[in-house]
Design a protein around this motif. Structure first.
Motif, PDB file in Angstrom:
ATOM      1  N   LYS A  96       2.526  -0.884   6.063  1.00 36.84           N
ATOM      2  CA  LYS A  96       1.284  -0.757   5.962  1.00 36.84           C
ATOM      3  C   LYS A  96       0.547  -2.171   5.487  1.00 36.84           C
ATOM      4  CE  LYS A  96      -0.647   0.871   2.211  1.00 36.84           C
ATOM      5  NZ  LYS A  96      -1.258  -0.221   1.496  1.00 36.84           N
ATOM      6  N   PHE A  97      -0.653  -2.276   5.698  1.00 37.18           N
ATOM      7  CA  PHE A  97      -1.084  -3.679   5.285  1.00 37.18           C
ATOM      8  C   PHE A  97      -1.251  -3.923   3.655  1.00 37.18           C
ATOM      9  CE2 PHE A  97      -3.554  -7.344   6.030  1.00 37.18           C
ATOM     10  CZ  PHE A  97      -4.446  -7.482   5.083  1.00 37.18           C
ATOM     11  N   PHE A  98      -0.665  -4.843   3.430  1.00 32.43           N
ATOM     12  CA  PHE A  98      -0.748  -5.364   2.134  1.00 32.43           C
ATOM     13  C   PHE A  98      -0.175  -4.832   1.043  1.00 32.43           C
ATOM     14  CE2 PHE A  98      -2.875  -9.056  -0.099  1.00 32.43           C
ATOM     15  CZ  PHE A  98      -2.904  -8.416  -1.493  1.00 32.43           C
ATOM     16  N   GLN A  99      -0.528  -3.936   0.581  1.00 35.45           N
ATOM     17  CA  GLN A  99      -0.131  -3.157  -0.746  1.00 35.45           C
ATOM     18  C   GLN A  99       1.235  -2.050  -0.671  1.00 35.45           C
ATOM     19  OE1 GLN A  99      -2.929  -1.387  -3.474  1.00 35.45           O
ATOM     20  NE2 GLN A  99      -1.921  -2.171  -5.123  1.00 35.45           N
ATOM     21  N   CYS A 100       2.093  -2.014  -1.468  1.00 38.63           N
ATOM     22  CA  CYS A 100       3.227  -1.151  -1.492  1.00 38.63           C
ATOM     23  C   CYS A 100       2.578   0.142  -2.085  1.00 38.63           C
ATOM     24  CB  CYS A 100       4.434  -1.737  -2.246  1.00 38.63           C
ATOM     25  SG  CYS A 100       5.307  -2.808  -1.253  1.00 38.63           S
ATOM     26  N   LYS A 101       3.089   1.249  -1.511  1.00 38.79           N
ATOM     27  CA  LYS A 101       3.065   2.548  -1.967  1.00 38.79           C
ATOM     28  C   LYS A 101       4.201   3.244  -1.932  1.00 38.79           C
ATOM     29  CE  LYS A 101      -1.597   2.709  -2.885  1.00 38.79           C
ATOM     30  NZ  LYS A 101      -2.276   2.824  -3.975  1.00 38.79           N
ATOM     31  N   ILE A 102       4.855   3.363  -3.312  1.00 38.23           N
ATOM     32  CA  ILE A 102       6.178   4.392  -3.109  1.00 38.23           C
ATOM     33  C   ILE A 102       6.136   5.511  -3.846  1.00 38.23           C
ATOM     34  CG2 ILE A 102       7.582   2.168  -3.228  1.00 38.23           C
ATOM     35  CD1 ILE A 102       8.134   2.478  -6.107  1.00 38.23           C
ATOM     36  N   GLY A 103       7.042   6.458  -3.715  1.00 36.65           N
ATOM     37  CA  GLY A 103       7.038   7.616  -4.353  1.00 36.65           C
ATOM     38  C   GLY A 103       6.999   8.981  -3.427  1.00 36.65           C
ATOM     39  N   ALA A 104       6.831  10.045  -3.674  1.00 36.73           N
ATOM     40  CA  ALA A 104       6.710  11.193  -2.753  1.00 36.73           C
ATOM     41  C   ALA A 104       5.117  11.222  -2.556  1.00 36.73           C
ATOM     42  CB  ALA A 104       7.134  12.679  -3.411  1.00 36.73           C
TER      43      ALA A 104
END
Length: 123
Positions: A96-104
Motif C-alpha cells: 500500500k502507499f506510504f504507511q504501514c498497517k499491521i494486525g488482524a
C-alpha cells in the motif's frame, strides 16, 4: 504492480526461514510492504511491515523479537528465527502507499497482493 513471494518451507521447532518479496512496478521509497499470514481457523493477520517513508520496520507482538524485516533494493526480506508450530500458515506479501498497517482486519488497506508461500513448523 507485481509482488513475488518466495522462501517458505518446512522447518523444525526453533528453526529459521527467510521469506522474500520481490516487487516490480512500484517505488519502495514510497510504498509499504507487509507480510501477512493466514493460520488455519484464524483471520489473516499482518505480522510485519516495512516502509521507508514510515519509520522503517513494524512488528506485531506475536513476532516481535523473533522476526526481522528488511529491504534491499526492490525486495523486502523477512528473517524468521525461533519459529514455533503456531507460526505455521500461508504467508503473503502485500503493498500500500506510504504507511504501514499491521494486525488482524487490515487486508482491505492493501490493494496489491502476491501469491502465498507455505511455512510449516513441526513440533
Amino acid at each position: 504492480v507485481q509482488l513475488q513471494a518466495s522462501g517458505g518451507g518446512l522447518v523444525n521447532n526453533g528453526g529459521s526461514l527467510e521469506l522474500s518479496c520481490t516487487t516490480s512496478g512500484l517505488n519502495l521509497d514510497y510504498y509499504a510492504i507487509v507480510w501477512s499470514r493466514q493460520i488455519p481457523g484464524k483471520e489473516r493477520e499482518g505480522v510485519s511491515c516495512y516502509s521507508s517513508a514510515d519509520g522503517g520496520a513494524h512488528y506485531s507482538n506475536s513476532v516481535k523479537g523473533r522476526f526481522t524485516i528488511s529491504r534491499a533494493e526492490n525486495t523486502v526480506h523477512l528473517q524468521m528465527n525461533s519459529l514455533k508450530p503456531e507460526d505455521t500458515g500461508v504467508y503473503y506479501c502485500a503493498t500500500k502507499f506510504f504507511q504501514c498497517k499491521i494486525g488482524a482486519g487490515t487486508d482491505h488497506e492493501y490493494p496489491y497482493w502476491g501469491q502465498g508461500t507455505q511455512v510449516t513448523v513441526s513440533s
